[in-house]
Design a protein around this motif. Structure first.
Motif, short mmCIF file in Angstrom:
data_model
loop_
_atom_site.label_atom_id
_atom_site.label_comp_id
_atom_site.label_asym_id
_atom_site.label_seq_id
_atom_site.Cartn_x
_atom_site.Cartn_y
_atom_site.Cartn_z
N LEU A 167 0.84 -1.19 0.00
CA LEU A 167 0.00 0.00 0.00
C LEU A 167 0.87 1.24 0.00
N LEU A 168 0.26 2.36 -0.30
CA LEU A 168 0.97 3.63 -0.38
C LEU A 168 0.67 4.50 0.83
N ILE A 169 1.59 5.41 1.12
CA ILE A 169 1.32 6.40 2.14
C ILE A 169 0.12 7.22 1.65
N GLY A 170 -0.82 7.42 2.49
CA GLY A 170 -2.07 8.07 2.12
C GLY A 170 -3.22 7.08 2.19
N ASP A 171 -2.92 5.82 1.93
CA ASP A 171 -3.95 4.79 2.05
C ASP A 171 -4.39 4.64 3.50
N ASP A 172 -3.52 5.00 4.44
CA ASP A 172 -3.88 4.93 5.85
C ASP A 172 -5.08 5.81 6.16
N ALA A 173 -5.13 6.98 5.54
CA ALA A 173 -6.26 7.89 5.78
C ALA A 173 -7.56 7.24 5.31
N VAL A 174 -7.50 6.52 4.21
CA VAL A 174 -8.68 5.83 3.70
C VAL A 174 -9.08 4.71 4.65
N ASN A 211 -14.25 11.55 -2.93
CA ASN A 211 -14.12 12.58 -3.95
C ASN A 211 -12.86 12.35 -4.82
N LEU A 212 -12.74 11.12 -5.30
CA LEU A 212 -11.62 10.76 -6.14
C LEU A 212 -12.08 10.56 -7.58
N PRO A 213 -11.23 10.92 -8.55
CA PRO A 213 -11.56 10.60 -9.94
C PRO A 213 -11.62 9.08 -10.11
N PRO A 214 -12.41 8.59 -11.05
CA PRO A 214 -12.57 7.13 -11.21
C PRO A 214 -11.26 6.36 -11.33
N GLU A 215 -10.29 6.87 -12.09
CA GLU A 215 -9.04 6.13 -12.27
C GLU A 215 -8.30 5.97 -10.95
N GLN A 216 -8.24 7.05 -10.18
CA GLN A 216 -7.55 7.02 -8.89
C GLN A 216 -8.29 6.13 -7.91
N PHE A 217 -9.61 6.20 -7.93
CA PHE A 217 -10.42 5.37 -7.04
C PHE A 217 -10.24 3.90 -7.37
N ASN A 218 -10.26 3.56 -8.66
CA ASN A 218 -10.09 2.17 -9.08
C ASN A 218 -8.73 1.63 -8.67
N ALA A 219 -7.69 2.45 -8.78
CA ALA A 219 -6.35 2.03 -8.37
C ALA A 219 -6.31 1.78 -6.86
N LEU A 220 -6.96 2.63 -6.10
CA LEU A 220 -7.03 2.46 -4.65
C LEU A 220 -7.74 1.16 -4.29
N ILE A 221 -8.90 0.93 -4.90
CA ILE A 221 -9.66 -0.29 -4.62
C ILE A 221 -8.86 -1.52 -5.01
N ASP A 222 -8.17 -1.46 -6.14
CA ASP A 222 -7.33 -2.59 -6.57
C ASP A 222 -6.24 -2.89 -5.55
N ARG A 223 -5.56 -1.83 -5.05
CA ARG A 223 -4.50 -2.02 -4.03
C ARG A 223 -5.07 -2.65 -2.77
N LEU A 224 -6.19 -2.11 -2.30
CA LEU A 224 -6.80 -2.62 -1.07
C LEU A 224 -7.29 -4.06 -1.26
N ASP A 225 -7.81 -4.34 -2.43
CA ASP A 225 -8.31 -5.68 -2.72
C ASP A 225 -7.17 -6.69 -2.82
N ARG A 226 -6.08 -6.32 -3.51
CA ARG A 226 -4.92 -7.21 -3.63
C ARG A 226 -4.32 -7.53 -2.26
N ALA A 227 -4.39 -6.57 -1.36
CA ALA A 227 -3.85 -6.76 -0.01
C ALA A 227 -4.85 -7.45 0.93
N ASN A 228 -6.03 -7.81 0.40
CA ASN A 228 -7.09 -8.47 1.18
C ASN A 228 -7.54 -7.64 2.37
N ILE A 229 -7.61 -6.33 2.15
CA ILE A 229 -7.99 -5.41 3.22
C ILE A 229 -9.48 -5.10 3.19
N LEU A 230 -10.10 -5.35 2.06
CA LEU A 230 -11.54 -5.11 1.93
C LEU A 230 -12.31 -6.42 1.90
N ASP A 231 -13.50 -6.38 2.45
CA ASP A 231 -14.47 -7.45 2.31
C ASP A 231 -15.69 -6.83 1.66
N SER A 232 -16.50 -7.65 1.09
CA SER A 232 -17.72 -7.15 0.48
C SER A 232 -18.85 -8.13 0.74
#
Length: 139
Positions: A33-40, A60-81
């Protein structure tokens, strides 16, 4: 002629803050993950289950940035749905691993707070926290 600048207190504090942040957030880096992801992550911990669209709008993120964030969190198994059976909406929230990671980051930040204020009296430490809180509230 080379310019020489005096290292001001604010510059030194910024450097110290950057080093401290990197140290405290090392568990995030280890997860890719990146610095800044902690705030999320801290923000998500305070939310109930959100749809991806609600999350994107709130952050309030543009779609590309939001998708990259979700991908990072998902790859790290940090999100559940979970899909709501009543209306079929898809909700996301922090996984157990995400909550554990956030707890580790929080412990690291608390430890740094203690380390940084250890040479201050209780009164000065409290005053510093109040001043920092006021500065933080400006933004």
């Amino acid at each position: 002629m080379a310019l020489k600048f005096e290292k001001t207190l604010s510059y030194q504090l910024m450097q110290l803050g950057a080093i401290a942040r990197q140290e405290a957030l090392a568990p995030l880096s280890a997860q890719g993950l990146l610095i800044g992801d902690d705030a999320v992550l801290f923000w998500l911990a305070d939310q109930s289950r959100l749809t991806l669209e609600e999350m994107r709008q709130e952050l309030n993120l543009p779609p590309e940035q939001f998708n990259a964030l979700i991908d990072r969190l998902d790859r790290a198994n940090i999100l559940d749905s979970q899909t709501d059976e009543a209306d079929g909406t898809h909700h996301v929230f922090l996984s157990t691993k995400g909550l554990d990671l956030l707890h580790t980051v929080h412990k690291n930040l608390k430890s740094l707070d203690t380390e940084f204020t250890s040479s201050l009296s209780a009164h000065k430490s409290k005053k510093l926290r109040k001043l920092l809180s006021k500065i933080n509230n400006l933004f």
